[in-house]
Design a protein around this motif. Structure first.
Motif, PDB file in Angstrom:
ATOM      1  N   ARG A 101     -44.470 -13.354   4.622  1.00 57.43           N
ATOM      2  CA  ARG A 101     -44.936 -12.080   4.030  1.00 57.43           C
ATOM      3  C   ARG A 101     -45.621 -11.181   5.057  1.00 57.43           C
ATOM      4  O   ARG A 101     -45.518  -9.960   4.983  1.00 57.43           O
ATOM      5  N   THR A 160     -46.679  -7.525   3.579  1.00 58.30           N
ATOM      6  CA  THR A 160     -45.772  -7.182   2.490  1.00 58.30           C
ATOM      7  C   THR A 160     -45.965  -8.168   1.346  1.00 58.30           C
ATOM      8  O   THR A 160     -46.618  -9.206   1.496  1.00 58.30           O
ATOM      9  N   SER A 161     -45.399  -7.824   0.194  1.00 62.94           N
ATOM     10  CA  SER A 161     -45.495  -8.679  -1.001  1.00 62.94           C
ATOM     11  C   SER A 161     -46.942  -9.127  -1.239  1.00 62.94           C
ATOM     12  O   SER A 161     -47.212 -10.310  -1.486  1.00 62.94           O
ATOM     13  N   ARG A 181     -50.226  -1.834   6.523  1.00 61.37           N
ATOM     14  CA  ARG A 181     -50.170  -2.164   7.946  1.00 61.37           C
ATOM     15  C   ARG A 181     -51.549  -1.947   8.545  1.00 61.37           C
ATOM     16  O   ARG A 181     -52.084  -0.840   8.499  1.00 61.37           O
ATOM     17  N   SER A 212     -47.352  -3.004   0.197  1.00 60.12           N
ATOM     18  CA  SER A 212     -47.445  -3.281   1.636  1.00 60.12           C
ATOM     19  C   SER A 212     -48.558  -2.466   2.268  1.00 60.12           C
ATOM     20  O   SER A 212     -48.923  -1.394   1.778  1.00 60.12           O
ATOM     21  N   GLN A 226     -48.504  -6.375   9.759  1.00 57.15           N
ATOM     22  CA  GLN A 226     -47.703  -5.804   8.681  1.00 57.15           C
ATOM     23  C   GLN A 226     -47.751  -6.775   7.506  1.00 57.15           C
ATOM     24  O   GLN A 226     -47.338  -7.927   7.639  1.00 57.15           O
TER      25      GLN A 226
END
Length: 122
Positions: free
Chosen positions: A67, A84-85, A19, A17, A82
């Motif tokens: 995601r 993720t994955s 950000r 991840s 953000q």
């Protein structure tokens, strides 16, 4: 003029991840839409990743739905992404775009940041 500065990119392993943040500053009267785009190596044009309006309506590219999450803090003129994955195909320069009206002007204009590199690799 409106200045746009991105931060938060880097190297991350697949499945990880990150950000991203993007702050707008300058002669701003109002900000309408804030968005993230990305440009992969060899691509001539950046592609849309996600956008968010001033009242929180969001739009995502199909490839990142579920995601990535876009959000914004209107008090700070800042937008976040953000992620993720993360996958190797997410590797790109991520660019922030701000659609705003400047003080003492009538029309809207779009301003771009310089971009932040995101590399997904093991």
């Amino acid at each position: 003029q409106v200045q746009v500065v991105e931060s938060g990119g880097g190297l991350v392993q697949p499945g990880g991840s990150l950000r991203l943040s993007c702050a707008a500053s300058g002669n701003i009267f109002s900000i309408y839409v804030m968005g993230w785009y990305r440009q992969a190596p060899g691509e001539q044009q950046p592609e849309l990743v996600a956008t968010i309006t001033s009242d929180g309506n969001t739009n995502y590219a199909d490839s990142v739905k579920g995601r990535f999450t876009i959000s914004r803090d209107n008090t700070k003129n800042t937008v976040y992404l953000q992620m993720t994955s993360l996958k190797s195909e997410d590797t790109a320069v991520y660019l922030c775009n701000v659609d705003a009206r400047e003080i003492a002007t009538i029309g809207r204009s779009r301003s771009w940041g310089q971009g932040t590199q995101v590399t997904v690799s093991s």
